[in-house]
Scaffold this motif. Structure first.
Motif, short mmCIF file in Angstrom:
data_model
loop_
_atom_site.label_atom_id
_atom_site.label_comp_id
_atom_site.label_asym_id
_atom_site.label_seq_id
_atom_site.Cartn_x
_atom_site.Cartn_y
_atom_site.Cartn_z
N ARG A 29 0.81 -1.22 0.00
CA ARG A 29 0.00 0.00 0.00
C ARG A 29 0.85 1.27 0.00
NH1 ARG A 29 -4.70 0.24 4.28
NH2 ARG A 29 -5.19 2.02 2.94
N VAL A 37 1.41 -1.68 -9.06
CA VAL A 37 0.11 -2.33 -8.96
C VAL A 37 0.23 -3.78 -9.43
CG1 VAL A 37 -2.26 -2.33 -9.82
CG2 VAL A 37 -1.13 -0.17 -9.26
N ASP A 72 -4.01 -4.64 -12.70
CA ASP A 72 -4.31 -3.33 -13.28
C ASP A 72 -5.63 -2.75 -12.77
OD1 ASP A 72 -1.97 -3.48 -14.70
OD2 ASP A 72 -2.91 -4.20 -16.55
N ASP A 73 -6.58 -3.60 -12.43
CA ASP A 73 -7.89 -3.10 -12.00
C ASP A 73 -7.99 -2.94 -10.48
OD1 ASP A 73 -7.78 -5.81 -11.46
OD2 ASP A 73 -9.88 -6.18 -11.96
N LYS A 74 -6.85 -3.03 -9.77
CA LYS A 74 -6.85 -2.91 -8.32
C LYS A 74 -5.88 -1.80 -7.90
CE LYS A 74 -9.73 -6.34 -7.74
NZ LYS A 74 -11.11 -6.10 -7.26
N PRO A 75 -6.26 -0.54 -8.08
CA PRO A 75 -5.36 0.56 -7.71
C PRO A 75 -5.02 0.54 -6.23
CG PRO A 75 -7.59 1.36 -8.16
CD PRO A 75 -7.54 -0.06 -8.60
N GLY A 76 -3.76 0.88 -5.94
CA GLY A 76 -3.30 0.87 -4.56
C GLY A 76 -3.16 -0.51 -3.97
N ASN A 77 -3.32 -1.54 -4.83
CA ASN A 77 -3.26 -2.94 -4.39
C ASN A 77 -4.32 -3.27 -3.33
OD1 ASN A 77 -1.14 -3.82 -6.10
ND2 ASN A 77 0.34 -2.78 -4.78
#
Length: 777
Positions: free
Chosen positions: A139, A145, A148-153
């Motif tokens: 974080r 990342v 790609d579709d999970k910003p901020g992990n």
């Protein structure tokens, strides 16, 4: 009339119907299946925690004599996942590896040596990427990342704010806040993961025997990953050597076995090593919890404000559900009006975590029961009195709209307090000895299936033919919890016949109806109800047949199970005679029974508990743990455990007692010794020597009190018995240690080195004149 004879099956201790096979060694587990032409499957795993896959060259392996198939991501038609909204995993890594040990390629060969040699010949070129092994690292600002579709992990962020938490805190006489840290833990089943896959090339059909808790999911994911019609796949669940949540997901080994069998156009047996099973564990995630509670002088809880951050691993798995359960199930056990929760499930470069017995609730309950126990000490209140000050009254609906239809926690508290001699012994046991208590609960199945098909939540088929035996067909997975026995009991009790008449055929997709699987303690409640429904439908046919034979009205038939008669003076008809009459002109009798739980919404309103799926019932448990602490080594000895479990109605008291004891034992491992650690993504405890589960030497006497607060919707009043008691052991242990030596642990497992640190800090504080009596930190 339709009178029934007194109970023959329900409430009577029964050995499990698959016990003889398991005791004699006749039970066939996935790794036990053999075929003359069976190939050996092996998996090549990533040696790095995070990297792009630049190239894979399998040509040398494919050219090796004895190699029949090599598969990579190119052989996968699609990704997969246990949740339809979170399918971001591939059976074999596609373009990128995200944890050390992730499958990259696999081979099928004529023997183990050839398979291993083939793995050594596969050349993979990696371009390493930054790797993050803790939630904090993943974080951190600037972190790469992972998806790609999970910003901020952040895989999932959850929050709710119900009631008026701030006002509740202001109204409290005591407010305390603590931080807790709980290690990642693994299920450590006796049986390593395995799959036996047979591909019929002439018919293009696959038959697979995987070690799974949910054959239905395996079926769907094989079709998805292999690009095959579901009708061309048959899943047969063999005996299972432990599930505990891990095997609710379709494991990569199941999918890879299918891929290899198809490419080899034959039979493949894939058995993971113990190290590979640890890597694939899908266990309970490492979690940091901040817990704040407000309490009145009489012990009434005024508000709860808490957060949880879970290290979820590299892929979604069950993560979305796990973080939801961690918050929502603060409700359902006590009369809590105001609660605020914020939860984060974080993606990291470690193996994916998933469901584990007591799914999502265990660490939150540990933090909560630990904190309120310390607050009770500060207020001079007995811990039992604090729990009693916050009891619910059933039926009720919680603030987040979870239905509580039966509630036996008050009876559990009474039993545990009396059985342990709490009032007589608490505080009077001498130096380094202590008693601790805690409470816990769990759901009896959720109303929200992971893969919704519109079908009933549970379906049972019963078949009766000329031999007058009853064949029970179920898709429910017997994984050692005794579910097949419970179904047989429900049918036998409803019909009034001996259980010996009933043969259970379970979890074969070619023969049995679909079932949503063995998870969240759903089987006894849902499939038990479906079994009763099927038996009632069969009974109606048999009564009608008896009425024809006796030449009386159906309502005048007296059903005594093995005898159907028309009056006291009538000798009646045997069960066999009634069956033959029922078969006349009809042939084989085939009936169906179904069960559906509460809907996700009603009246146009989707209730707040729908995120985790509503439940028809909760189990409740209270337990007391007695410990002795060695003051020099800080070694903890658990002397005895008393645990009361409200299971509604104990359909099989013998199995209930075993399930409760197993829950306590598993909780003891998590509380005292079990911990999954990584060094740069490499598991440090991936074997049974370094990963310490309790043995019979450490196991204390566990006295079980079965409490029966019958649920109005449960089968004969029953609800879950296999998960609710696990959670309470963790805080009961740390509360007992606090009673014995005056320090309160907030980190699990509570190993001797951690406890020794706390004791040394206490000694330093005492030498410095700092009061530590009743401190919560």
């Amino acid at each position: 009339m339709n009178k029934m004879i007194p109970s023959r099956s329900i409430g009577v201790p029964k050995p499990l119907i698959d016990g003889p096979e398991k005791m004699t060694g006749k039970a066939m587990f996935a790794a036990d299946f053999q075929a003359v032409d069976a190939l050996v499957g092996r998996i090549l795993r990533s040696p790095v925690a995070h990297a792009s896959i630049v190239a894979i060259d399998t040509s040398k392996a494919e050219a090796l004599p004895g190699v029949r198939a090599v598969v990579t991501e190119a052989d996968c038609s699609n990704n997969h996942g246990v949740l339809p909204i979170a399918m971001n995993e591939w059976a074999l890594a596609r373009h990128r590896v995200r944890y050390r040990g992730e499958p990259v390629a696999a081979v099928a060969a004529v023997d183990v040596a050839t398979a291993q040699r083939a793995l050594d010949l596969i050349e993979v070129t990696y371009e390493e990427l930054p790797a993050y092994f803790t939630a904090a690292e993943a974080r951190a600002e600037g972190a790469m990342v992972l998806h790609d579709d999970k910003p901020g992990n952040i895989e999932r962020e959850v929050e709710f704010d119900l009631g008026d938490v701030d006002a509740g805190m202001a109204a409290a006489d005591l407010v305390r806040e603590m931080d807790f840290h709980c290690a990642e833990v693994c299920q450590a089943q006796m049986e390593p993961h395995a799959a036996f896959a047979e591909y019929d090339a002439a018919r293009e059909r696959l038959t697979i025997r995987p070690s799974t808790q949910v054959p239905f999911y395996v079926h769907k994911m094989l079709a998805r990953v292999m690009g095959m019609p579901e009708s061309h796949i048959r899943v047969i669940k063999p005996h299972i050597g432990g599930g505990f949540g891990c095997r609710t997901e379709t494991l990569q080994s199941d999918l890879i076995a299918g891929l290899l069998a198809r490419k080899a156009r034959g039979t493949v047996k894939l058995v993971l090593s113990r190290e590979e099973t640890f890597i694939t564990h899908r266990g309970r995630p490492e979690t940091h919890i901040k817990m704040k509670v407000g309490m009145k002088k009489d012990g009434t809880i005024t508000a709860v404000d808490f957060s949880a951050q879970q290290r979820g691993g590299a892929y979604s798995g069950y993560g979305i559900v796990t973080i939801l359960y961690a918050g929502s199930l603060i409700y359902g056990i006590y009369d809590i009006v105001s609660a605020r929760f914020k939860g984060y499930r974080v993606l990291t470069n470690t193996p994916p975590c998933g469901a584990f017995r007591g799914h999502g609730t265990v660490k939150t309950r540990f933090a909560f029961e630990n904190l309120i126990d310390g607050m009770a000490t500060e207020l001079g209140l007995d811990p039992f009195a604090v729990r009693r000050a916050n009891l619910l009254v059933a039926p009720t609906m919680t603030e987040n709209d979870l239905l509580v239809n039966s509630y036996g926690l008050d009876q559990c508290l009474d039993w545990a307090e009396k059985a342990s001699g709490w009032k007589q012994r608490k505080g009077k046991m001498g130096p380094n000895k202590g008693l601790g208590m805690a409470c816990s609960h769990y759901i009896s199945g959720a109303s929200k299936p992971k893969h919704w098909t519109g079908e009933p939540h549970a379906t049972i088929h019963l078949r009766v033919d000329w031999d007058a035996s009853i064949t029970l067909l179920t898709g429910a997975a017997e994984i050692g919890q005794g579910s097949s026995t419970v179904m047989a009991q429900c049918v036998a009790e409803t019909l009034g016949v001996d259980m010996g008449r009933i043969r259970v055929v379970a979890a074969d997709s070619a023969l049995t109806p679909k079932d949503n699987g063995s998870y969240s303690s759903r089987v006894t409640f849902m499939v038990g109800n479906a079994s009763i429904d099927a038996a009632q439908n069969l009974k109606a046919l048999l009564i009608a047949a008896a009425a024809r034979k006796l030449e009386i009205a159906p309502e005048d038939v007296e059903c005594l199970g093995e005898v159907y008669r028309g009056g006291q003076q009538d000798q009646g008809l045997t069960f066999e005679e009634v069956v033959m009459e029922a078969l006349t002109g009809e042939g084989t009798l085939a009936v169906k029974g179904t069960y559906d739980t509460i809907p996700e919404s009603w009246g146009g309103r989707k209730y707040r508990g729908a995120a985790i799926g509503g439940t028809m019932a909760f189990s409740y448990a209270a337990q007391v743990v007695e410990v002795t602490v060695d003051p020099d080594t800080a070694e903890i000895t658990v002397n005895k455990v008393w645990v009361a479990h409200d299971c509604g109605k104990a359909l099989n008291p013998l199995a209930v007692e075993g399930q409760v004891q197993g829950s306590v034992w598993m909780g003891m491992g998590q509380a005292m010794s079990e911990e999954t650690r990584f060094h740069e993504g490499l598991p440090l405890h991936a074997n049974m020597l370094d990963y310490r589960v309790p043995t019979i030497i450490e196991s204390p006497p566990i006295e079980v009190g079965i409490i029966e607060a019958n649920d109005p919707h449960g089968p004969f009043g029953a609800k879950e018995a296999g998960e609710g008691s696990l959670t309470g052991f963790l805080p009961a242990l740390t509360n007992a240690v606090a009673d014995a030596v005056g320090v309160r642990a907030t980190e699990l497992p509570l190993t001797p080195d951690r406890l020794l640190e706390l004791l040394e800090k206490k000694a330093r504080d005492e030498r410095a004149g700092v009061s530590v009596s009743g401190k919560l930190a």
